[in-house]
Each structure stands twice: as C-alpha cells, then as structure tokens.
Design a protein around this motif. Structure first.
Motif, PDB file in Angstrom:
ATOM      1  N   ASN A  50      80.323  59.097  56.994  1.00 38.48           N
ATOM      2  CA  ASN A  50      79.926  60.386  57.572  1.00 38.48           C
ATOM      3  C   ASN A  50      79.251  61.267  56.536  1.00 38.48           C
ATOM      4  OD1 ASN A  50      80.685  60.121  60.223  1.00 38.48           O
ATOM      5  ND2 ASN A  50      82.750  60.872  59.895  1.00 38.48           N
ATOM      6  N   GLN A  51      79.845  61.294  55.343  1.00 35.83           N
ATOM      7  CA  GLN A  51      79.289  62.162  54.301  1.00 35.83           C
ATOM      8  C   GLN A  51      77.853  61.750  53.969  1.00 35.83           C
ATOM      9  OE1 GLN A  51      80.706  64.796  53.316  1.00 35.83           O
ATOM     10  NE2 GLN A  51      79.534  65.432  51.549  1.00 35.83           N
ATOM     11  N   GLY A 107      75.820  60.380  55.974  1.00 37.53           N
ATOM     12  CA  GLY A 107      75.016  60.805  57.126  1.00 37.53           C
ATOM     13  C   GLY A 107      74.570  62.248  57.009  1.00 37.53           C
ATOM     14  N   TYR A 108      75.444  63.092  56.474  1.00 36.07           N
ATOM     15  CA  TYR A 108      75.077  64.508  56.339  1.00 36.07           C
ATOM     16  C   TYR A 108      73.906  64.692  55.367  1.00 36.07           C
ATOM     17  CZ  TYR A 108      79.681  65.350  58.430  1.00 36.07           C
ATOM     18  OH  TYR A 108      80.769  65.347  59.255  1.00 36.07           O
ATOM     19  N   TYR A 109      73.698  63.695  54.519  1.00 35.92           N
ATOM     20  CA  TYR A 109      72.582  63.761  53.562  1.00 35.92           C
ATOM     21  C   TYR A 109      71.385  62.952  54.068  1.00 35.92           C
ATOM     22  CZ  TYR A 109      75.538  66.090  50.164  1.00 35.92           C
ATOM     23  OH  TYR A 109      76.332  67.011  49.520  1.00 35.92           O
ATOM     24  N   GLY A 110      71.465  62.532  55.323  1.00 40.18           N
ATOM     25  CA  GLY A 110      70.329  61.835  55.923  1.00 40.18           C
ATOM     26  C   GLY A 110      70.298  60.341  55.667  1.00 40.18           C
ATOM     27  N   LEU A 154      66.249  63.550  58.470  1.00 42.77           N
ATOM     28  CA  LEU A 154      67.512  63.909  57.792  1.00 42.77           C
ATOM     29  C   LEU A 154      68.413  64.680  58.764  1.00 42.77           C
ATOM     30  CD1 LEU A 154      67.785  65.473  54.250  1.00 42.77           C
ATOM     31  CD2 LEU A 154      69.152  66.350  56.087  1.00 42.77           C
ATOM     32  N   THR A 184      69.802  62.436  61.536  1.00 43.10           N
ATOM     33  CA  THR A 184      70.889  61.577  61.022  1.00 43.10           C
ATOM     34  C   THR A 184      72.164  62.390  60.808  1.00 43.10           C
ATOM     35  OG1 THR A 184      69.196  60.297  59.876  1.00 43.10           O
ATOM     36  CG2 THR A 184      71.464  59.884  59.224  1.00 43.10           C
ATOM     37  N   SER A 239      75.746  61.918  62.704  1.00 44.72           N
ATOM     38  CA  SER A 239      76.991  61.722  61.951  1.00 44.72           C
ATOM     39  C   SER A 239      78.064  62.704  62.405  1.00 44.72           C
ATOM     40  CB  SER A 239      76.760  61.913  60.447  1.00 44.72           C
ATOM     41  OG  SER A 239      75.841  60.974  60.014  1.00 44.72           O
TER      42      SER A 239
END
Lengths: 304, 256
Positions: free
Chosen positions: A101-102, A104-107, B4, B7, B11
């Motif tokens: 998940n983490q 993902g937060y950065y793309g 970005l 995504t 998430s």
C-alpha cells in the motif's frame, strides 16, 4: 553536487506559543550519512516533521534534492523515505499489505510493488512473515518493517528517527550493516538517535540541535577533535596500599574502581607505569562513556 | 503525475475495502440483522394492520427507506471510524508524507464508504425479497440517488473523523443526530401524512429529500419533487466536499 537537504532560517512556533525552532540552517550533501542529535525537546522531531510534511512550518525554506517543499511538494515528497520514532502502521494489516500500500501511495504499480516487497522484506528478514498481521510481530520485526516500508518507493533520502530504540544489540548491529550498505549504494541517510555510539560508528557528518537552534554542524572527525579529554575506568585487583596517581585527574568510584581523566595527547603509558611501580594489578580498562557522548554532554552543557 | 494519483487512489481504495471486508462481522452483518428485524416487526407484524400507503402495502412502502437508512449509516460510520482510527493509530501519516493530493485522500475514503454502503444496501434489498417482490419504477433514479447519498454521507463521516478527538466523538453524531434525522426523514411514513407545520419542519431535514428521491425510484411516489431532491444532494455534496478538502489540506487535526 546537489544537496540532499537544504534548510534555511527554519522557524516553528506551535499554536501553544512554544518556539520549537528559532531559525535553523542545515545542509546535508547527497550521499551523506548524517547524524542529527540533540536532547529531548530540542527540535529534532519538529525539523523532521517539517521536512516530511507532518508539521507546518512558520517560516523558512526547505529543499529536498533541490525541490522546494513550498513550490514542488510532490517531487520533494517523492525523494524522502521516513522511518518514524513510533510504530505508525495499521497493526491489523499484514506485513505485505503495509509495504505494498505504501508503495502505491508513491505511484508504484501493484505488480512492481509486489516485486519490491519481496526484495525489501527478504532484506529485512521478514519475507516469511509477509502474511502475518503486523501486531503479531516482535518489537525488532516491527522496526524492520518500518524500514522496509520506507524503502518501497526507493527514496534518495532516508530519514530515520531513532530507528534502533528498544532494539537488542544483535539486531541493532544487523541494522547498522544494512544502513551502511544502503548508504554505500547511494542513499543519503539522516539519523537521529540517543545511542551516540551509533551516530559515531555510522555517520560522517553531524548536527546538534538544542532549544531550537543548531549549535554544531560539522564532520564527525572535526567534532571528535574537540574532545579535550577522555575518562577511563580501571578495575583494580585488591591491593594493600591505595595507589596514588600523579599527573592525572582521578577519583575512586568505589574501592577497586578508579576513574581517570586523560587529556588529549597525554597518553596512558605513564599511568600504567605508575600502577606497576606501586604493585597495582589492572584487571580491565574501559571508557567511562562513549567519546561522542562525553562531547555531546559538554557541548550541550556549555550552551545551556 | 496523473498515473501516480490513480495508483495512489487505487491503493487507498483497496486498503479501505480490505478494512471493511476484514471486519465483515462488524460492518456487514449488523445492518442486515437490524433491517431484517424492521421488516419482520414493522412490515410483517404491524404493517398488516396499517393498510396501504400511497397505493402500496406498508412493507413495500418502507423497503426503500430501510435500504436508504442502512446506506446512510454504513457510509457514514465506515468513513468516520476508518479515518479516526488512522488518526488515532497515526497510520494516516503514511498518507500525509506521501505525494498524495487531498482530492485523492478524500476519494479514497469515499470509495471505501461507497463500497460498504452499496454492499450493505444490496444485502438489505436481497433480504427484502423474502418479504415483498422488488418493485422498481426507475433504475436510473434508484442508482443515482443511492450513489449520491452514499457519497454525501461518506463525506459527512469524513468530516466527523477529521474533528473527532476520541472514539466517543465518532459515535455521538450517528446516535444523536443521524439516527433521529433518519427516523424523522420518512422511512416509516410519508411526509404528506403529517400536519402542514410538521411537513414544513420536516423539509429542513435533508434526509427527507434522499428518502423521497429513493422511494420515487422504487415506487414512483414522492414527498418532494425529484429535481429538488437531486439538487439538495448535489448541494450538500459540494459543500461537504469543499469543507473536507479545506480542512485536510490545512492539516486540521492532522498536522501541528
């Protein structure tokens, strides 16, 4: 070379009126392993909070690899990985969910994030625990999970706020090796710690903050050169007549434990000669405290 | 940069969805049990004695309101408790330090609330089929009203989560504000049955417009014009979204 971090005249006054930062300037060059030290409440966490957008600054500028957090916050954030002091993951999520998940937060797309999770969880010795909920991990594993999570988007600047607090010595040394390798591979690291031995062993440059001001910002070598004396502890075998030491400041901590201050460049050969001449047997010898610790206490005491 | 954000949104949405599915006994089962009891008690046992409402059996009349009630409660409590828990456990910091814009944070939580409330709404609808056949006047109105109401109450839950300082604060609004407004919003009766004064007072309650619109989608009967219901929903969504955006962007309760 671009600086990894450039802080200019950074000030923070909390809503309560507490002035946490009084205009600090700090530069960390790219590739550095930098120690940010200071007593509790000095302003270290506030500084880290501002760099990572967890605290709003009152004034001043912060640039991360040239990206200003006021004008280019997204790019600035992309450069930073943070390992905070307190566990701040969801304890009910699995290890893999937390790191993926983490990312993902950065793309980082999920497919790539899963690949990276294998890499970083294996490096952190957590791969076997990837399907375990985070709350079931031991303290050391939780610390490693926080580091793995911070690395998932492969930041250029890794900030670790007391990463080894409460970690046993064996694990601490493993983490030191891991961080050293990471730094050798090009990641700039900023470390805050209360274990000054850790800072001395790992870091090339050091900044000391006290009451919201930077009171030292130099290389570890230069700082240690300021050390005027070291205190050694001698454990003595039982003796008939109490030894008399001349030329050194000394004090008995108990009957068989002698603390001796040895000035810089003074040497300790003469000390041993005096022990031998008086028939005193030295069983062991050690530093009273870490060198940096002694210096840190001296500097912060002076500026108080 | 757009990739970005997409995504990041995926998430956060996956994380939020996993959360309510992981604790399905707490999030999905209770509304199903509660509304089943309503169906049995108000619809089956008492409803038979009430007779017809706007040309429909009482059971048929209350089904849209009960679905809407479960949607409102689920969307609100999902976002309020998830956001506050993340604040309390500090894992909201995972989002705050990442390059995730405020719009993505809001939509990530709203998608969680939307997903849970749609799932609960579907389950309640399925339960209602044991009691009455499904009667749908306009699928379009049903779906649009359902989605907008779920979005609206997800945003309201988010606002509650932003201001909440303790777990008590998360339960105060649903208990003392949301529940009374829902019960008085026409779940169990038509607003037109009330004396004129109470009709006027009821129309201050925004939930009246949602239940009326939703019931119109199912039965084709209305307490207030459908255009007005939609307008009120859009207005509340815009206002709540703007307030949430402003507060999160300023770091209210999140950044010192």
């Amino acid at each position: 070379m671009t600086n990894a971090l450039e802080i200019k005249d950074l000030k923070k006054v909390y809503a309560t009126g507490v002035e946490a930062l009084r205009g600090i300037d700090l530069t960390v060059v790219a590739g550095d392993f930098y120690a940010l030290l200071g007593p509790n409440g000095a302003g270290k966490s506030t500084t880290i909070g501002i760099i990572t957008s967890l605290v709003n600054k009152t004034s001043g500028t912060v640039k991360v690899f040239g990206y200003d957090i006021d004008t280019d916050l997204v790019r600035a954030k992309q450069q930073i990985g943070l390992v905070p002091q307190e566990f701040n993951f969801n304890p009910f999520e699995t290890v893999e969910q937390i790191v993926v998940n983490q990312a993902g937060y950065y793309g980082v797309p999920r497919k790539e994030a899963l690949k990276r999770s294998e890499k970083y969880l294996k490096q952190s010795d957590l791969w076997e625990k990837r399907h375990v909920r985070a709350r079931m991990l031991s303290g050391g594993m939780k610390r490693r999970l926080m580091i793995a999570r911070a690395l998932m988007h492969e930041p250029r600047l890794l900030i670790l706020d007391e990463p080894t607090a409460g970690v046993d010595i064996e694990l601490r040394r493993e983490m030191w090796d891991f961080l050293r390798k990471l730094n050798e591979n090009g990641t700039t690291i900023i470390l805050t710690t209360h274990y000054l031995e850790e800072a001395e062993m790992l870091c090339r440059n050091i900044g000391i903050i006290q009451t919201g001001e930077v009171i030292e910002n130099t290389s570890m070598k230069n700082l240690l050169a300021k050390l005027q004396f070291e205190t050694f502890i001698f454990d003595l075998a039982p003796y008939e007549k109490e030894p008399v030491i001349t030329g050194y400041q000394s004090i008995f901590e108990d009957q068989l434990t002698l603390a001796v201050e040895v000035e810089r460049n003074q040497g300790i050969n003469d000390l041993f000669e005096q022990f031998s001449a008086q028939g005193i047997q030295v069983l062991s010898m050690r530093n009273k405290s870490n060198r940096l610790e002694e210096l840190f206490l001296k500097i912060t005491e002076e500026k108080r | 940069m757009f990739n970005l954000y997409i995504t990041a949104l995926k998430s956060l949405a996956v994380k939020e969805t996993n959360r309510y599915l992981r604790i399905w006994v707490q999030t999905l089962v209770p509304p199903v049990i509660t509304t089943s009891l309503y169906f049995v008690i108000f619809g089956n046992l008492i409803g038979g004695r009430i007779g017809q409402m706007d040309g429909f059996s009482y059971m048929e009349f209350i089904v849209p309101g009960l679905i809407m009630m479960s949607v409102i409660t689920s969307s609100y409590s999902n976002v309020a408790s998830s956001f506050f828990s993340q604040k309390f456990q500090k894992n909201i910091e995972e989002l705050l330090i990442a390059p995730v814009p405020t719009h993505v944070i809001i939509w990530g939580f709203v998608i969680g609330g939307l997903g849970r409330s749609i799932l609960v709404g579907t389950l309640v609808t399925l339960i209602s089929l044991f009691f009455v056949p499904l009667h749908v006047f306009s699928w379009f109105i049903v779906i649009v009203t359902l989605l907008m109401t779920a979005i609206l109450f997800s945003l309201a839950g988010l606002l509650n989560g932003i201001f909440a300082q303790s777990f008590d604060d998360v339960s105060i609004v649903p208990t003392f504000v949301l529940q009374p407004l829902t019960y008085l919003g026409g779940v169990f009766y038509a607003i037109s049955m009330l004396p004129p004064v109470w009709q006027a007072i009821s129309k201050i309650n925004p939930i009246v417009y949602m239940i009326s619109g939703f019931r119109y989608g199912f039965l084709g009967t209305i307490d207030v014009p459908i255009g007005l219901s939609m307008g009120i929903l859009v207005l509340f969504i815009v206002v709540l979204y703007s307030v949430c955006w402003y507060l999160i962007d300023r770091g209210r309760g999140l950044r010192s």
